[in-house]
Write an enzyme that holds these catalytic residues in place. Structure first.
Site, short mmCIF file in Angstrom:
data_model
loop_
_atom_site.label_atom_id
_atom_site.label_comp_id
_atom_site.label_asym_id
_atom_site.label_seq_id
_atom_site.Cartn_x
_atom_site.Cartn_y
_atom_site.Cartn_z
CB THR A 1 -5.58 -112.92 31.49
OG1 THR A 1 -4.93 -111.99 30.61
CG2 THR A 1 -6.87 -112.31 32.01
CB CYS A 2 -1.80 -116.84 31.20
SG CYS A 2 -1.32 -116.97 32.92
CB SER A 3 -5.10 -114.31 27.26
OG SER A 3 -5.47 -114.11 25.91
#
Length: 669
Positions: free
Chosen positions: A390-392
């Site tokens: 993810t890019c979180s």
């Protein structure tokens, strides 16, 4: 175009709090350009207006433009976007270029803003005073300001299409164009590039070189492709888990460049890359054209969504690794506009970033979707690994989802369960090592990269499926991979191992026999000395040989008890030692190592018989004078050792006759 984007992503308020009505009628579609630079400017303008939406609405109300204006409600989005651009130009009139087409709606709004120019500037000044801010930028939340600061310095990442060009050729091409290779591109304004430390085929460029790079042949011919680093990290993690014939299933890829990168890394293998969720057949010709230009040949597109694909699908029986790139909040991304254009994300992505966070309800919805996709990926019995990326930076979307999926995984099938595996990417700094102590790979948002999260789940090895070396060689020989190598003959290394094992066992048995012989010899000597002491009629003390050192501890332990009639001798010069020290030490050795012992020869000290007269003792006296006196013998238990008694300090001997007894120094103590 910016007004259309803002109309779709603006923050809607309740009827009681709404200051301006935007209307429900769609805006008239203006001519859209396919130029990427024009699209980027439009998205950046819409995103900036979205970040300042509350402030711009307050300025319009304070300057009395609303509700006095007669412009229809569906043009309110255009007013907000043009007002932000107007104040950014310090309320100066815009100069039209010769090639620019005049649009009636745009001209009408621009004339309205010019007529209220002074009131708008005054309303902006009052707003700054109210918030005690130097500029409109300082009114934004701190998280949004930090994000903009990181976005201004964030470098560009591009991966090399190794199907069309080698990395060395790319380096030489860039050097001919004036680019120099450096270790870091941070805070450098020249034409430079660097090689990424995690991915060998990824290059890094300063952000100000974007317009120059997109016009060179390397990017036009798809030899270099711009993409966020987090996608390259996920692809390289999958590559490290693959064998020669393993297939890959990619879920929620976003950009087709990610699929192409995965295909190119596995181009030398016989692997296939399956991409699910492509429902529109209208994109097929464009995708085939794109993949042909990039040199990708092993990509297969599946129409079904990932959740609707059965785990026993016959097309996916050779899939060993599943790459899951779920839709996430993307709060680790510093430049959301660039990310949307490159990864084809939804424009709703901008709404969350404009406020510097995401609502709790939306976060729970995303986390539930991610959990469902991850648990579905773990149901594929043939798959051996799942890469979750993810890019979180929210733990609710990252660690919590993975741990929950591992905890509640289905163990009913006859397959090994999944477990968390450490990162397969190199850890290039102490901070990365500290962030990866719990087997998760994390990168925090910084001035050099976006934030991302990476987790690798692998199945535990089934002990029943362990294959011996002979079986592997037999399979390789059956496939013709050994090219006439004989398997019957054992290697030299195996022969050496067998020979060393046999020598160790022989040495161990011979060592045990020597120890037993030594013990028997000591017992015989002890018994012999005991028998001799019983036959002696005249008591005296045995004398030790000073030349022999290292007597065995067995002879010391079995000292003969003196006869009760034998007098005890004491030295006046020094106190006697309470107990003789044991000299036979056994050095511990590890149990798992067999050490071959060599036979040695042990020389024991000779045994002297007691003298029959005191003259014999005096004749062996050393040159140094030792004054001794007779002490009355104490009754002793026959089984106890004699204990010498100490004379008082300064006490004179009771008898004038001085006798001396040879007591040599104990050199071995």
């Amino acid at each position: 175009m910016a007004a259309n984007i803002f109309q779709g992503i603006r923050i809607e308020k309740s009827a009681q709090k709404a200051l301006i009505k935007y209307g429900n009628e769609p805006l008239r579609s203006f001519s859209e350009s396919e130029d990427q630079s024009f699209q980027r400017l439009s998205y950046e303008l819409a995103f900036s207006a979205l970040k300042y939406q509350d402030i711009l609405e307050t300025i319009l109300i304070d300057s009395c433009i609303f509700p006095s204006t007669t412009i229809p409600d569906h043009l309110s989005s255009l007013i907000i976007v043009m007002l932000y651009d107007f104040q950014d130009r310090k309320f100066q009139t815009r100069v039209l270029s010769d090639n620019e087409e005049s649009i009636s709606e745009v001209q009408e709004v621009e004339n309205l803003l010019n007529s209220f120019k002074i009131k708008l500037a005054a309303a902006l000044a009052r707003c700054r005073i109210k918030h005690d801010a130097l500029s409109i930028y300082h009114i934004l939340p701190e998280t949004v300001r930090k994000q903009e600061l990181r976005a201004s310095t964030l470098p560009l990442y591009a991966w090399i299409n190794t199907c069309k060009i080698s990395p060395e050729e790319v380096y030489n091409n860039l050097k001919r164009r004036g680019y120099n290779k450096v270790k870091s591109v941070l805070h450098i304004d020249d034409k430079v590039f660097a090689v990424d430390q995690h991915c060998y085929d990824v290059l890094i460029f300063p952000s100000h070189l974007k317009n120059d790079l997109i016009n060179i042949d390397l990017f036009k011919d798809y030899k270099l492709i711009f993409q966020d680093k987090s996608r390259s990290l996920a692809v390289h993690s999958v590559k490290a888990l693959l064998n020669m014939d393993d297939d890959i299933l990619m879920v929620n890829t976003g950009s087709w460049h990610t699929v192409a990168h995965m295909s190119i890394l596995t181009n030398n293998n016989t692997s296939k890359v399956f991409v699910c969720g492509v429902q529109s057949q209208a994109k097929d010709p464009d995708l085939k054209t794109l993949f042909t230009k990039m040199g990708c040949k092993n990509i297969e597109i599946l129409r079904e969504t990932f959740i609707n694909i059965e785990s026993k699908d016959h097309r996916l029986q050779k899939v060993k690794v599943i790459l899951l790139l779920p839709r996430c909040s993307g709060l680790g991304v510093s430049n959301p506009v660039e990310f949307i254009l490159n990864e084809h994300e939804d424009t709703e992505f901008l709404k969350d970033h404009s406020q510097g966070g995401i609502s709790v309800d939306k976060l729970h919805i995303l986390a539930q979707q991610q959990y469902e996709q991850l648990t579905h990926a773990m149901k594929f019995t043939k798959a051996q690994a799942v890469v979750y990326c993810t890019c979180s930076v929210c733990p609710e979307e990252n660690e919590a989802v993975v741990k929950k999926a591992l905890e509640f995984q289905d163990l009913g099938n006859k397959v090994q369960p999944y477990r968390l595996s450490p990162p397969v990417l190199p850890l290039c700094s102490l901070k990365e090592i500290q962030l990866s102590t719990d087997k998760f790979f994390r990168m925090e948002p910084s001035e050099i990269t976006n934030g991302c999260f990476l987790s690798i789940l692998t199945r535990e090895r089934d002990p029943s499926e362990t294959v011996s070396v002979k079986d592997v060689l037999a399979r390789a020989a059956a496939k013709g991979l050994l090219d006439g190598i004989e398997l019957g003959k054992s290697s030299k290394r195996e022969k050496k191992k067998k020979k060393s094992k046999t020598s160790l066992t022989k040495a161990a048995t011979s060592d045990n026999g020597i120890q037993m012989k030594i013990a028997e010899f000591l017992n015989r000597e002890t018994k012999a000395s005991a028998n001799l002491s019983e036959t002696v009629t005249k008591p005296s003390l045995p004398q030790k040989n000073t030349a022999q050192v290292g007597a065995s501890s067995q002879t010391r332990k079995h000292k003969l008890a003196p006869h009760p009639a034998v007098p005890t001798f004491m030295k006046n010069t020094c106190p006697s030692r309470p107990r003789e020290r044991q000299t036979h030490f056994i050095r511990p050795r590890p149990e798992d190592r067999m050490v071959a012992l060599k036979p040695i020869e042990i020389i024991l000290p000779p045994v002297f018989m007691p003298f029959s007269s005191p003259q014999g003792i005096r004749s062996r006296m050393p040159t140094q004078h030792l004054y001794c006196h007779w002490v009355a013998p104490k009754p002793l238990v026959p089984t106890c050792l004699p204990t010498p008694s100490l004379s008082r300090k300064g006490e004179k001997p009771k008898d004038d006759t001085r006798s001396s007894l040879l007591r040599p120094p104990r050199r071995w103590l």
